[in-house]
Write an enzyme that holds these catalytic residues in place. Sequence first.
Site: not given
Ligand code: F6P
Length: 375
Positions: A14, A143, A283
């Site tokens: 990511g 994270d 919400r």
């Molecule tokens: O590890 C980074 C992260 O942003 C996490 O916090 C999240 O669960 C995941 O990647 C989301 O991944 P993707 O970009 O595949 O939706």
Amino acid sequence: MNSIKKIGILTGGGDCSGLNAVITGITKTAITTYGLEVVGYRRGYFGLYHNDHQVLDLKAISGTMHEGGTMLKSSNKDNLFNFRMVDENGQVTYKDVSDVAIENMRKLGVDALVVIGGDGTLTSARDFARKGVPVVGVPKTIDNDLPATDMTFGYSTSLENIVDALDKIHTTAYSHDRVMVVEVMGRHTGWLALEGGTGGSADVILIPEIPYDIHKIVQKINERKAMGKEFSIIVVSEGAKPVGGEIVVRETVEDSADKVRLGGVGDVVTRQIAKLLPETEVRYTNLAYIQRGGIATQFDRNIGLRFGYHAVELLMRGDSGKMVRYEGRTITSIDLEDVVGRGATGETSKGGAKHVDPKGQIVTAAKALGISFGD
Ligand code: F6P
């Protein structure tokens, strides 16, 4: 004399803020200090397999350091040691194509790699190191869950984004006497929810490390109402789960090192609270990718530049198969063999993820301030 003349860079997993600072740190050090050439492979290992690359010189990286995302683009599902191939009949097979990547490097004259990513990406870096490729890893995560480094870039910018969003959400919460549930990322660890929540004045913080009881959350909302505080802010980590319950999975991606995508627990919590407090407006906001992007904080820029510099230093010293890391306020390194272990078999990073300590200083202080963890 080291024989490295050309370095290849790739970013996997990511995106986050600070990646361009690492690319800048590598490129400037390589060119300015060592007179090397630098290329960037586009879309992570996918680019290495297809030899899709671009030249990185001082002009190419100019003005990119502070920008979020990655100028090289990224992919989070291309494991060249277990690569997904689809034949003309649509038949899917998985194949080790790492030798194609090594041949591509040879043809382009790339002598060494700097691989920037999380544990899936770094596991492949280790596997290339095992095959004799000079490679150094740079840890990346918003994270804050990588155990081998105190901190990496991306986390700080994401926290700023979360705090900024909570400040804004507070205005609606107050004006409408609402309970606002805000879901944040973090995978199976609660760092983003915890530090984003405390920095953003949350009243309840739900993290994977402390399973929640929905009645305790309602109790906190009612206590606040009894004090004349008609609104409440609840920050929920995507990996949070109720006592005796399960995490909420958004989707499963088979050809990814991190197959399980989390998301939606905030919606579940919102519905449960609304049911128990029918007179209260509740919400839900999922911050999702808003929290991952944007201009990098100074911390993410500085640590990114330093990681980049140290990665080149390691390669030029012949110290390959390592990952740079942040220890205290110093950059050191550790063997990739000692930090990763996921790969095709799916196990997590060595020693597991770095978790929030439910009895540690940050949680204890937050509880002393009156923040509920739903326990
Ligand atoms: O590890 C980074 C992260 O942003 C996490 O916090 C999240 O669960 C995941 O990647 C989301 O991944 P993707 O970009 O595949 O939706």
